[in-house]
Design a protein around this motif. Structure first.
Motif, PDB file in Angstrom:
ATOM      1  N   SER A 260     -16.790 -22.345  21.493  1.00  0.00           N
ATOM      2  CA  SER A 260     -17.833 -23.216  22.024  1.00  0.00           C
ATOM      3  C   SER A 260     -19.124 -23.042  21.222  1.00  0.00           C
ATOM      4  CB  SER A 260     -18.074 -22.913  23.496  1.00  0.00           C
ATOM      5  OG  SER A 260     -18.287 -21.538  23.665  1.00  0.00           O
ATOM      6  N   GLU A 261     -19.255 -21.913  20.550  1.00  0.00           N
ATOM      7  CA  GLU A 261     -20.507 -21.642  19.851  1.00  0.00           C
ATOM      8  C   GLU A 261     -20.270 -20.839  18.579  1.00  0.00           C
ATOM      9  OE1 GLU A 261     -23.136 -19.117  22.082  1.00  0.00           O
ATOM     10  OE2 GLU A 261     -24.775 -19.322  20.643  1.00  0.00           O
ATOM     11  N   LEU A 262     -20.997 -21.199  17.522  1.00  0.00           N
ATOM     12  CA  LEU A 262     -21.049 -20.339  16.335  1.00  0.00           C
ATOM     13  C   LEU A 262     -22.515 -20.076  16.014  1.00  0.00           C
ATOM     14  CD1 LEU A 262     -18.915 -20.391  13.134  1.00  0.00           C
ATOM     15  CD2 LEU A 262     -21.393 -20.185  12.950  1.00  0.00           C
ATOM     16  N   ARG A 263     -22.845 -18.792  15.983  1.00  0.00           N
ATOM     17  CA  ARG A 263     -24.236 -18.407  15.724  1.00  0.00           C
ATOM     18  C   ARG A 263     -24.425 -18.018  14.271  1.00  0.00           C
ATOM     19  NH1 ARG A 263     -25.832 -13.920  20.248  1.00  0.00           N
ATOM     20  NH2 ARG A 263     -24.987 -15.073  22.011  1.00  0.00           N
ATOM     21  N   LEU A 264     -25.425 -18.607  13.644  1.00  0.00           N
ATOM     22  CA  LEU A 264     -25.797 -18.214  12.285  1.00  0.00           C
ATOM     23  C   LEU A 264     -26.877 -17.151  12.396  1.00  0.00           C
ATOM     24  CD1 LEU A 264     -25.990 -21.853  10.926  1.00  0.00           C
ATOM     25  CD2 LEU A 264     -24.229 -20.186  10.343  1.00  0.00           C
ATOM     26  N   ILE A 265     -26.718 -16.073  11.650  1.00  0.00           N
ATOM     27  CA  ILE A 265     -27.663 -14.955  11.759  1.00  0.00           C
ATOM     28  C   ILE A 265     -28.272 -14.646  10.390  1.00  0.00           C
ATOM     29  CG2 ILE A 265     -27.994 -12.590  12.596  1.00  0.00           C
ATOM     30  CD1 ILE A 265     -25.492 -12.867  14.253  1.00  0.00           C
ATOM     31  N   PRO A 266     -29.450 -15.203  10.107  1.00  0.00           N
ATOM     32  CA  PRO A 266     -30.093 -14.888   8.822  1.00  0.00           C
ATOM     33  C   PRO A 266     -30.569 -13.431   8.811  1.00  0.00           C
ATOM     34  CG  PRO A 266     -31.201 -16.735   9.959  1.00  0.00           C
ATOM     35  CD  PRO A 266     -30.256 -16.118  10.936  1.00  0.00           C
ATOM     36  N   CYS A 267     -30.343 -12.753   7.710  1.00  0.00           N
ATOM     37  CA  CYS A 267     -30.765 -11.352   7.620  1.00  0.00           C
ATOM     38  C   CYS A 267     -32.266 -11.284   7.316  1.00  0.00           C
ATOM     39  CB  CYS A 267     -29.972 -10.615   6.554  1.00  0.00           C
ATOM     40  SG  CYS A 267     -30.276 -11.209   4.894  1.00  0.00           S
ATOM     41  N   PHE A 268     -32.873 -10.165   7.658  1.00  0.00           N
ATOM     42  CA  PHE A 268     -34.278  -9.943   7.300  1.00  0.00           C
ATOM     43  C   PHE A 268     -34.349  -9.519   5.844  1.00  0.00           C
ATOM     44  CE2 PHE A 268     -37.972  -7.089   6.899  1.00  0.00           C
ATOM     45  CZ  PHE A 268     -38.966  -8.008   7.168  1.00  0.00           C
TER      46      PHE A 268
ATOM     47  N   THR B 192     -40.089 -16.254   2.285  1.00  0.00           N
ATOM     48  CA  THR B 192     -40.212 -15.352   3.435  1.00  0.00           C
ATOM     49  C   THR B 192     -39.004 -15.494   4.372  1.00  0.00           C
ATOM     50  OG1 THR B 192     -41.313 -16.976   4.850  1.00  0.00           O
ATOM     51  CG2 THR B 192     -42.721 -15.667   3.385  1.00  0.00           C
ATOM     52  N   PRO B 193     -38.732 -14.462   5.176  1.00  0.00           N
ATOM     53  CA  PRO B 193     -37.663 -14.558   6.170  1.00  0.00           C
ATOM     54  C   PRO B 193     -37.897 -15.722   7.127  1.00  0.00           C
ATOM     55  CG  PRO B 193     -38.455 -12.293   6.015  1.00  0.00           C
ATOM     56  CD  PRO B 193     -39.367 -13.132   5.172  1.00  0.00           C
ATOM     57  N   GLU B 194     -39.158 -15.967   7.461  1.00  0.00           N
ATOM     58  CA  GLU B 194     -39.475 -17.061   8.385  1.00  0.00           C
ATOM     59  C   GLU B 194     -39.105 -18.416   7.773  1.00  0.00           C
ATOM     60  OE1 GLU B 194     -41.546 -14.492   7.691  1.00  0.00           O
ATOM     61  OE2 GLU B 194     -41.210 -13.484   9.614  1.00  0.00           O
ATOM     62  N   GLN B 195     -39.304 -18.559   6.467  1.00  0.00           N
ATOM     63  CA  GLN B 195     -38.921 -19.824   5.816  1.00  0.00           C
ATOM     64  C   GLN B 195     -37.400 -19.996   5.824  1.00  0.00           C
ATOM     65  OE1 GLN B 195     -41.158 -19.050   2.171  1.00  0.00           O
ATOM     66  NE2 GLN B 195     -42.453 -20.829   2.577  1.00  0.00           N
ATOM     67  N   ARG B 196     -36.663 -18.893   5.581  1.00  0.00           N
ATOM     68  CA  ARG B 196     -35.197 -18.992   5.609  1.00  0.00           C
ATOM     69  C   ARG B 196     -34.719 -19.309   7.021  1.00  0.00           C
ATOM     70  NH1 ARG B 196     -33.026 -14.412   4.960  1.00  0.00           N
ATOM     71  NH2 ARG B 196     -34.814 -13.050   4.668  1.00  0.00           N
ATOM     72  N   LEU B 197     -35.383 -18.716   8.010  1.00  0.00           N
ATOM     73  CA  LEU B 197     -35.044 -18.977   9.413  1.00  0.00           C
ATOM     74  C   LEU B 197     -35.307 -20.439   9.773  1.00  0.00           C
ATOM     75  CD1 LEU B 197     -34.282 -17.840  12.244  1.00  0.00           C
ATOM     76  CD2 LEU B 197     -36.691 -17.273  12.552  1.00  0.00           C
ATOM     77  N   GLU B 198     -36.452 -20.931   9.343  1.00  0.00           N
ATOM     78  CA  GLU B 198     -36.832 -22.308   9.663  1.00  0.00           C
ATOM     79  C   GLU B 198     -35.849 -23.309   9.030  1.00  0.00           C
ATOM     80  OE1 GLU B 198     -41.070 -24.631   9.734  1.00  0.00           O
ATOM     81  OE2 GLU B 198     -41.102 -22.516   9.205  1.00  0.00           O
ATOM     82  N   MET B 199     -35.448 -23.039   7.787  1.00  0.00           N
ATOM     83  CA  MET B 199     -34.480 -23.940   7.135  1.00  0.00           C
ATOM     84  C   MET B 199     -33.134 -23.901   7.852  1.00  0.00           C
ATOM     85  SD  MET B 199     -35.181 -23.819   3.056  1.00  0.00           S
ATOM     86  CE  MET B 199     -35.188 -22.052   2.818  1.00  0.00           C
ATOM     87  N   THR B 200     -32.753 -22.712   8.320  1.00  0.00           N
ATOM     88  CA  THR B 200     -31.477 -22.592   9.036  1.00  0.00           C
ATOM     89  C   THR B 200     -31.549 -23.395  10.333  1.00  0.00           C
ATOM     90  OG1 THR B 200     -31.276 -20.383   8.066  1.00  0.00           O
ATOM     91  CG2 THR B 200     -29.736 -20.927   9.811  1.00  0.00           C
ATOM     92  N   GLN B 201     -32.697 -23.326  10.995  1.00  0.00           N
ATOM     93  CA  GLN B 201     -32.866 -24.110  12.225  1.00  0.00           C
ATOM     94  C   GLN B 201     -32.825 -25.608  11.943  1.00  0.00           C
ATOM     95  OE1 GLN B 201     -36.322 -21.944  13.344  1.00  0.00           O
ATOM     96  NE2 GLN B 201     -35.273 -20.753  14.938  1.00  0.00           N
ATOM     97  N   LEU B 202     -33.452 -26.028  10.857  1.00  0.00           N
ATOM     98  CA  LEU B 202     -33.437 -27.449  10.498  1.00  0.00           C
ATOM     99  C   LEU B 202     -32.016 -27.929  10.203  1.00  0.00           C
ATOM    100  CD1 LEU B 202     -36.471 -27.699   8.024  1.00  0.00           C
ATOM    101  CD2 LEU B 202     -36.293 -28.782  10.283  1.00  0.00           C
TER     102      LEU B 202
END
Ligand code: ATP
Ligand code: MG
Length: 211
Positions: A32-40, A51-61
């Motif tokens: 039902s779910e697959l979680r993507l986990i960007p590393c720090f 930055t990690p925040e930029q990689r996180l934001e792109m993953t969310q997009l």
């Protein structure tokens, strides 16, 4: 399948190779779910330039078009080196002892497993679902061969019958896309279109990443 699938990565940036992997696994296994986990901080790579925040934001997009996909920011929130074993232990504590937990990883990552912190413990917490990746043939180091002998599942169905401890190899649509290739194209001012979702491409352009 009941259970949780997760996929870790640097996602620098996330691309269609990651996303096709995720949706093919979701479709074939019915999670039902697959979680993507960007590393720090990747443990075996140079520190990313963005930055990690930029990689996180792109993953969310990138995941907005499939509601089965989600982003788990725990490694970025935790900071420091991102050891997968710590992440799996934490997720296992949250979901309880009985829920199947399946860690999806590409063949290249799998072949580097013996260099990971406490790698023998990973399967105490999760199953491993190793997916094919063009250019990475399973020319096993003997250490991995011995490891697989003990825990290779007889069928993918076995991953549903236990919470952890089995390994399965899955051949997916081969996509020769990598983040390093995308960073290289961006650096040379060449198009990165159709290798990654458009919102991620626009984000890279907007913030002039990888130039
Ligand atoms: P880089 O080139 O910077 O190493 P990458 O494209 O390998 O980036 P990662 O974030 O390192 O991306 O990979 C995260 C996970 O996704 C790993 O388990 C990797 O094996 C898997 N993966 C990445 N690209 C593909 C692909 N094209 N096909 C299958 N698996 C992939
Ligand atoms: Mg990689």
């Amino acid at each position: 399948m009941s259970g949780l699938a997760i996929m870790g990565g640097t996602f620098d940036p996330i691309h269609n190779g990651h996303l096709r992997t995720a949706v093919e696994i979701l479709d074939r296994y019915g999670f039902s779910e697959l979680r993507l986990i960007p590393c720090f901080q990747p443990v075996h790579k140079d520190r990313p330039v963005i930055t990690p925040e930029q990689r996180l934001e792109m993953t969310q997009l990138a995941i907005s078009s499939d509601e089965r996909l989600s982003v788990d920011s725990r490694e970025i929130d935790r900071e420091g080196p991102s050891y997968t074993v710590d992440t799996l232990r934490a997720i296992r504590e949250e979901i309880g002892p009985d829920t199947p937990l399946v860690m999806v990883l590409g063949m290249d990552s799998f072949l580097s497993l013996p260099t990971w912190k406490n790698w023998h413990q990973l399967m105490h917490f999760a199953h491993l679902l190793v997916v094919s990746r063009p250019g990475w043939e399973p020319d096993f180091v003997s250490e991995l061969n011995a490891f697989c002998e003990n825990c290779r599942a007889a069928s993918p169905h076995e991953l549903q019958c236990a919470p952890s401890g089995r390994i399965w190899f899955e051949a997916l649509t081969p996509l020769s896309i990598s983040s390093s290739m995308i960073r290289g194209l961006a650096r040379n001012n060449e198009s990165i279109a159709y290798l990654l979702p458009e919102p991620v491409q626009n984000y890279i352009q907007q913030y002039q990443l990888y130039r």
